[in-house]
Design a protein around this motif. Structure first.
Motif, PDB file in Angstrom:
ATOM      1  N   GLU A  85       2.592  -4.629 -14.260  1.00 60.90           N
ATOM      2  CA  GLU A  85       3.066  -5.647 -12.861  1.00 60.90           C
ATOM      3  C   GLU A  85       1.500  -6.660 -12.866  1.00 60.90           C
ATOM      4  O   GLU A  85       1.930  -7.206 -11.851  1.00 60.90           O
ATOM      5  N   GLU A  86       0.746  -6.557 -13.167  1.00 60.08           N
ATOM      6  CA  GLU A  86      -0.172  -8.042 -13.318  1.00 60.08           C
ATOM      7  C   GLU A  86       0.346  -9.061 -13.956  1.00 60.08           C
ATOM      8  O   GLU A  86      -0.085  -9.414 -14.925  1.00 60.08           O
ATOM      9  N   THR A  87       1.293  -9.037 -14.836  1.00 66.12           N
ATOM     10  CA  THR A  87       2.390  -9.683 -15.854  1.00 66.12           C
ATOM     11  C   THR A  87       2.846 -10.684 -15.138  1.00 66.12           C
ATOM     12  O   THR A  87       3.854 -10.258 -14.349  1.00 66.12           O
ATOM     13  N   LYS A 134      -6.630 -13.285 -10.501  1.00 67.02           N
ATOM     14  CA  LYS A 134      -6.591 -13.511  -9.369  1.00 67.02           C
ATOM     15  C   LYS A 134      -5.269 -12.580  -8.998  1.00 67.02           C
ATOM     16  O   LYS A 134      -4.179 -12.788  -9.824  1.00 67.02           O
ATOM     17  N   LYS A 135      -5.112 -12.185  -8.388  1.00 72.01           N
ATOM     18  CA  LYS A 135      -4.402 -10.561  -6.991  1.00 72.01           C
ATOM     19  C   LYS A 135      -2.906 -11.430  -6.911  1.00 72.01           C
ATOM     20  O   LYS A 135      -3.757 -12.314  -6.457  1.00 72.01           O
ATOM     21  N   CYS A 136      -1.845 -11.079  -7.411  1.00 68.14           N
ATOM     22  CA  CYS A 136      -1.051 -10.879  -6.978  1.00 68.14           C
ATOM     23  C   CYS A 136       0.151 -10.501  -5.662  1.00 68.14           C
ATOM     24  O   CYS A 136      -0.863  -9.484  -5.380  1.00 68.14           O
ATOM     25  N   LEU A 149      -0.742  -5.199   4.232  1.00 60.62           N
ATOM     26  CA  LEU A 149      -0.724  -6.146   2.647  1.00 60.62           C
ATOM     27  C   LEU A 149      -2.245  -5.916   2.775  1.00 60.62           C
ATOM     28  O   LEU A 149      -2.773  -6.682   3.516  1.00 60.62           O
ATOM     29  N   LEU A 150      -2.594  -5.337   1.679  1.00 62.22           N
ATOM     30  CA  LEU A 150      -4.631  -5.312   1.729  1.00 62.22           C
ATOM     31  C   LEU A 150      -4.662  -6.437   0.674  1.00 62.22           C
ATOM     32  O   LEU A 150      -3.716  -7.034  -0.130  1.00 62.22           O
ATOM     33  N   GLU A 151      -5.759  -6.635   0.801  1.00 64.28           N
ATOM     34  CA  GLU A 151      -6.363  -7.632   0.400  1.00 64.28           C
ATOM     35  C   GLU A 151      -6.000  -7.758  -1.201  1.00 64.28           C
ATOM     36  O   GLU A 151      -6.122  -9.087  -1.579  1.00 64.28           O
ATOM     37  N   ASN A 152      -6.166  -6.896  -2.268  1.00 62.49           N
ATOM     38  CA  ASN A 152      -5.521  -7.166  -3.410  1.00 62.49           C
ATOM     39  C   ASN A 152      -4.435  -7.106  -3.877  1.00 62.49           C
ATOM     40  O   ASN A 152      -3.944  -7.020  -4.986  1.00 62.49           O
ATOM     41  N   GLY A 153      -3.380  -7.012  -2.785  1.00 62.05           N
ATOM     42  CA  GLY A 153      -2.135  -7.449  -3.627  1.00 62.05           C
ATOM     43  C   GLY A 153      -1.528  -6.203  -2.761  1.00 62.05           C
ATOM     44  O   GLY A 153      -0.056  -6.232  -3.519  1.00 62.05           O
ATOM     45  N   THR A 154      -2.173  -5.300  -3.062  1.00 58.27           N
ATOM     46  CA  THR A 154      -1.386  -3.878  -3.310  1.00 58.27           C
ATOM     47  C   THR A 154      -0.338  -3.736  -1.251  1.00 58.27           C
ATOM     48  O   THR A 154      -1.459  -4.118  -0.239  1.00 58.27           O
ATOM     49  N   LEU A 155       0.667  -2.968  -1.095  1.00 58.00           N
ATOM     50  CA  LEU A 155       1.378  -3.542  -0.148  1.00 58.00           C
ATOM     51  C   LEU A 155       0.871  -0.964   0.402  1.00 58.00           C
ATOM     52  O   LEU A 155       1.658  -1.072  -0.166  1.00 58.00           O
ATOM     53  N   MET A 173       1.067   5.408   1.518  1.00 57.05           N
ATOM     54  CA  MET A 173       1.566   5.009   0.390  1.00 57.05           C
ATOM     55  C   MET A 173       1.180   3.959  -0.222  1.00 57.05           C
ATOM     56  O   MET A 173       0.714   3.268   0.416  1.00 57.05           O
ATOM     57  N   TYR A 174       0.522   3.379  -1.569  1.00 53.18           N
ATOM     58  CA  TYR A 174       0.306   2.382  -2.232  1.00 53.18           C
ATOM     59  C   TYR A 174       1.360   1.662  -2.708  1.00 53.18           C
ATOM     60  O   TYR A 174       2.001   2.584  -3.910  1.00 53.18           O
ATOM     61  N   TYR A 175       1.902   0.864  -2.612  1.00 49.70           N
ATOM     62  CA  TYR A 175       2.799  -0.169  -4.086  1.00 49.70           C
ATOM     63  C   TYR A 175       2.226  -0.850  -4.462  1.00 49.70           C
ATOM     64  O   TYR A 175       1.663  -2.504  -3.703  1.00 49.70           O
TER      65      TYR A 175
HETATM   66  C1  LIG Z   1      -5.765  -2.661  -3.852  1.00 53.10           C
HETATM   67  O1  LIG Z   1      -6.798  -1.787  -2.996  1.00 53.10           O
HETATM   68  C2  LIG Z   1      -6.275   0.109  -2.836  1.00 53.10           C
HETATM   69  C3  LIG Z   1      -7.134   0.458  -1.858  1.00 53.10           C
HETATM   70  O2  LIG Z   1      -8.691   0.118  -2.106  1.00 53.10           O
HETATM   71  C4  LIG Z   1      -6.453   0.233  -4.033  1.00 53.10           C
HETATM   72  O3  LIG Z   1      -5.446   2.256  -3.453  1.00 53.10           O
HETATM   73  C5  LIG Z   1      -5.567  -0.558  -4.851  1.00 53.10           C
HETATM   74  O4  LIG Z   1      -5.796   0.949  -6.165  1.00 53.10           O
HETATM   75  C6  LIG Z   1      -5.914  -1.368  -5.222  1.00 53.10           C
HETATM   76  N1  LIG Z   1      -4.936  -2.313  -6.797  1.00 53.10           N
HETATM   77  C7  LIG Z   1      -5.570  -2.668  -7.388  1.00 53.10           C
HETATM   78  C8  LIG Z   1      -4.672  -3.589  -8.056  1.00 53.10           C
HETATM   79  O5  LIG Z   1      -6.313  -3.893  -6.832  1.00 53.10           O
END
Ligand SMILES: *[C@@H]1O[C@H](CO)[C@@H](O)[C@H](O)[C@H]1NC(C)=O
Ligand SMILES: *[C@@H]1O[C@H](CO)[C@@H](O)[C@H](O)[C@H]1NC(C)=O
Ligand SMILES: *[C@@H]1O[C@H](CO)[C@@H](O)[C@H](O)[C@H]1NC(C)=O
Ligand SMILES: *[C@@H]1O[C@H](CO)[C@@H](O)[C@H](O)[C@H]1NC(C)=O
Ligand SMILES: *[C@@H]1O[C@H](CO)[C@@H](O)[C@H](O)[C@H]1NC(C)=O
Length: 371
Positions: free
Chosen positions: A26-28, A82-84, A158-164, A173-175
């Motif tokens: 998913e990072e590509t 950079k986060k996607c 939506l988290l700072e790192n692009g994870t939903l 749940m984290y997408y």
């Molecule tokens: C983003 O942050 C969440 C919560 O801190 C974490 O569970 C997840 O693994 C992180 N994702 C990435 C791609 O770093």
């Protein structure tokens, strides 16, 4: 056997694809259309992807880790730098009710916003411009995506790192970008186009997986008494055919048991257990295959010589067959292990015990098809 041979030839005739190390799919991003600099670097949205972060892939990965084979193409690990986030459609498009990408007529209007609320690691909210804060990938996690609507039971952020993050009363749940995409949606209330997440419905495991799993279990339940009955009656195991059948059934039962154990285990299997299961499974599948071959050979031999099954000389023949089958199965297993531990390119390795306990294939039980 023929199938196996064809499989090997097909595998060899295809060029070697290796995933980029330390980079989840998913990072590509697909880099086919991007020009390479003299030093091999490729720029994707102003991020430099050096040669070491590029690799050739012959598959695409979708929602829930489903792989689909596609033509070989170049991908780069851009989200490491950079986060996607992922857009369902082109930046100038949006997804309509039928799941098609159409021109977003509101895109450049004052009613359109590229801003989205993100949740920072410290829990605070922040409004950011998607296209400044994130790199964007494009594509959908599955064919039929549906908008995720927040309800009293579940809501998204939506988290700072692009994870939903899907926050639910029971469990969150984290997408990752593999599992969701964003599209602008027209909101009547605010008279505004805003970005909303889309994802896929989790379907129950498909019928064929279910049937394969339980069919194996049921087979085992019937194999065991069959073996016991054969062992119990001298009339059955006294002749060579009976002995061969027992050996075949034992090998088959052992291989099915390993596969069943892997398939029914929901949690993670520890690395050493995985390795042992993988090689044991491989050994017994091979042994079952060779026992079946010997069984066929013996039937053919019997017909040819028109021999009546006398007990006397057949024990010797059985020991010879045993030596042959277990020996060749062991040899195959050792060659496989040798290939795994040798220094050859990792795409030629069988991958037992690394990504899957079983042979490294798209499916855990795919190697059974060669039987
Ligand atoms: C983003 O942050 C969440 C919560 O801190 C974490 O569970 C997840 O693994 C992180 N994702 C990435 C791609 O770093
Ligand atoms: C990668 O991008 C190229 C050019 O846009 C396209 O033709 C190809 O189908 C893409 N491949 C995949 C697997 O998405
Ligand atoms: C590769 O070349 C590009 C453009 O010529 C340059 O911007 C980049 O810094 C170079 N990268 C490396 C690792 O030398
Ligand atoms: C919005 O602007 C971009 C360039 O700034 C243009 O390419 C695009 O076609 C415009 N979209 C619409 C719907 O006007
Ligand atoms: C929905 O989100 C808010 C914060 O935005 C939170 O306080 C609330 O508990 C969430 N609801 C659920 C069901 O998680």
């Amino acid at each position: 056997m023929l199938l196996l041979l064809i499989g090997v030839i097909l595998k060899i005739s295809r060029s070697c694809a290796v995933d980029i190390a330390n980079c989840p799919y998913e990072e590509t991003v697909n880099l086919s259309n991007y020009a390479s600099q003299e030093n091999g670097s490729i720029f994707y949205q102003n991020i430099e992807i050096t040669k070491a972060w590029q690799g050739y892939y012959d598959y695409e990965q979708y929602f829930n880790g489903v792989n689909v084979n596609v033509a070989m193409h170049l991908r780069g690990c851009v989200c490491k730098f950079k986060k996607c986030v992922k857009l369902c459609c082109q930046r100038s498009e949006l997804i309509n009710g039928n799941g098609q990408c159409i021109t977003n007529i509101g895109a450049n209007s004052s009613h359109s916003s590229d801003f989205i609320m993100i949740t920072q690691t410290n829990g605070e909210f922040k409004k950011v411009d998607i296209f400044n804060h994130f790199i964007w990938q494009m594509g959908r996690p599955c064919n039929r995506v549906a908008q995720f609507h927040s309800t009293a039971q579940s809501n998204w952020s939506l988290l700072e790192n692009g994870t939903l993050k899907i926050r639910r009363t029971e469990q969150s749940m984290y997408y990752t970008t593999r599992d969701y995409c964003l599209s602008q949606v027209y909101d009547d209330h605010g008279n505004e186009y805003t970005y909303e997440p889309f994802s896929c419905v989790i379907l129950n495991p498909s019928w064929d997986v279910f049937i394969k799993k339980y069919a194996m279990l049921i087979s085992i339940i019937f194999f065991i008494p069959t073996v016991l009955i054969y062992l119990g009656f001298k009339e059955l195991h006294g002749n060579l055919g009976g002995k061969l059948l027992i050996s075949y059934l034992i090998s088959l039962t052992m291989s099915y048991s390993v596969i069943c154990y892997i398939n029914f285990t929901t949690g993670a299997i520890s690395a050493p257990a995985c390795l042992i299961l993988g090689y044991a499974g491989y050994f017994f599948v091979r042994a079952a295959f060779f026992w079946l071959s010997i069984l066929s050979f013996d039937i053919w031999r019997n017909i040819k010589e028109n021999l009546q099954t006398g007990i006397k000389s057949h024990n010797k023949l059985y020991w010879l067959y045993s030596l042959l089958v277990w020996g060749v199965a062991l040899l195959c297993t050792m060659l496989t292990a040798l290939a795994e531990w040798s220094k050859i390119d990792s795409c030629w390795k069988p991958g037992i015990g690394t990504k899957h306990c079983w042979l490294d294939g798209k499916q855990k039980i795919s190697s059974l098809q060669s039987l």
